[in-house]
Design a protein around this motif. Sequence first.
Motif, PDB file in Angstrom:
ATOM      1  N   GLU A  93       0.829  -1.207   0.000  1.00 21.70           N
ATOM      2  CA  GLU A  93       0.000   0.000   0.000  1.00 21.70           C
ATOM      3  C   GLU A  93       0.862   1.256   0.000  1.00 21.70           C
ATOM      4  O   GLU A  93       0.556   2.227  -0.696  1.00 21.70           O
ATOM      5  N   LEU A  94       1.936   1.218   0.783  1.00 23.27           N
ATOM      6  CA  LEU A  94       2.848   2.357   0.808  1.00 23.27           C
ATOM      7  C   LEU A  94       3.477   2.556  -0.569  1.00 23.27           C
ATOM      8  O   LEU A  94       3.639   3.688  -1.028  1.00 23.27           O
ATOM      9  N   MET A  97       1.160   4.449  -2.631  1.00 24.88           N
ATOM     10  CA  MET A  97       1.112   5.855  -2.210  1.00 24.88           C
ATOM     11  C   MET A  97       2.323   6.633  -2.725  1.00 24.88           C
ATOM     12  O   MET A  97       2.212   7.815  -3.060  1.00 24.88           O
ATOM     13  N   LEU A  98       3.477   5.959  -2.765  1.00 25.47           N
ATOM     14  CA  LEU A  98       4.712   6.609  -3.210  1.00 25.47           C
ATOM     15  C   LEU A  98       4.880   6.578  -4.724  1.00 25.47           C
ATOM     16  O   LEU A  98       5.733   7.283  -5.271  1.00 25.47           O
ATOM     17  N   ASN A 122       9.266  12.466  -1.481  1.00 24.63           N
ATOM     18  CA  ASN A 122       7.999  11.729  -1.610  1.00 24.63           C
ATOM     19  C   ASN A 122       7.665  10.988  -0.320  1.00 24.63           C
ATOM     20  O   ASN A 122       6.505  10.959   0.105  1.00 24.63           O
ATOM     21  N   ILE A 123       8.665  10.389   0.300  1.00 22.10           N
ATOM     22  CA  ILE A 123       8.445   9.678   1.562  1.00 22.10           C
ATOM     23  C   ILE A 123       7.967  10.644   2.631  1.00 22.10           C
ATOM     24  O   ILE A 123       7.004  10.370   3.352  1.00 22.10           O
ATOM     25  N   LYS A 125       6.421  13.458   2.240  1.00 27.53           N
ATOM     26  CA  LYS A 125       5.062  13.916   1.925  1.00 27.53           C
ATOM     27  C   LYS A 125       4.025  12.867   2.368  1.00 27.53           C
ATOM     28  O   LYS A 125       3.019  13.199   2.996  1.00 27.53           O
ATOM     29  N   VAL A 126       4.301  11.605   2.087  1.00 31.10           N
ATOM     30  CA  VAL A 126       3.357  10.535   2.448  1.00 31.10           C
ATOM     31  C   VAL A 126       3.297  10.355   3.966  1.00 31.10           C
ATOM     32  O   VAL A 126       2.220  10.212   4.540  1.00 31.10           O
ATOM     33  N   LEU A 127       4.446  10.368   4.612  1.00 29.39           N
ATOM     34  CA  LEU A 127       4.463  10.144   6.055  1.00 29.39           C
ATOM     35  C   LEU A 127       3.826  11.292   6.837  1.00 29.39           C
ATOM     36  O   LEU A 127       3.279  11.081   7.911  1.00 29.39           O
ATOM     37  N   ASN A 129       1.254  13.180   5.798  1.00 30.60           N
ATOM     38  CA  ASN A 129      -0.178  13.357   5.520  1.00 30.60           C
ATOM     39  C   ASN A 129      -1.029  12.542   6.420  1.00 30.60           C
ATOM     40  O   ASN A 129      -0.814  11.592   6.970  1.00 30.60           O
TER      41      ASN A 129
END
Length: 129
Positions: A93-94, A97-98, A122-123, A125-127, A129
Amino acid sequence: MIDLNKLSQMVDDFFEKQTPESLTKLLSDKRENPHSIVVNNLDDRLDKLSSGESNWKESVVARQKNKDWLKHSRKIAIKIVRFLKEKNIKQKELAEMLGVSAQQVSKIVKGKENLTLETIANIEKVLNN
């Protein structure tokens, strides 16, 4: 974790039950006896280890040479693993997202990947949110 004493005892027990003839057959007959494959694979592995083909010295040199970025990579990996556990998210899933493959996330989580600034951004930004 493998209990080496137990494994050693199992191997000893196996060989105690064998006759010289059965051992000869075991080592020579690959198709009919699945145990011979294990014995042959073990022989191949032991031959490789004893032949000096190990690259542990090169691995040590590489780790020492790259220790600065490896330290940062491990810190990022730890943050990702914590995030995955807290949010109950799978690596796959991660990856979605990435926008990377599951294999790439697996490499990142091992803490041995030399990440680009783009990947780090990118990491983050995902972490966050």
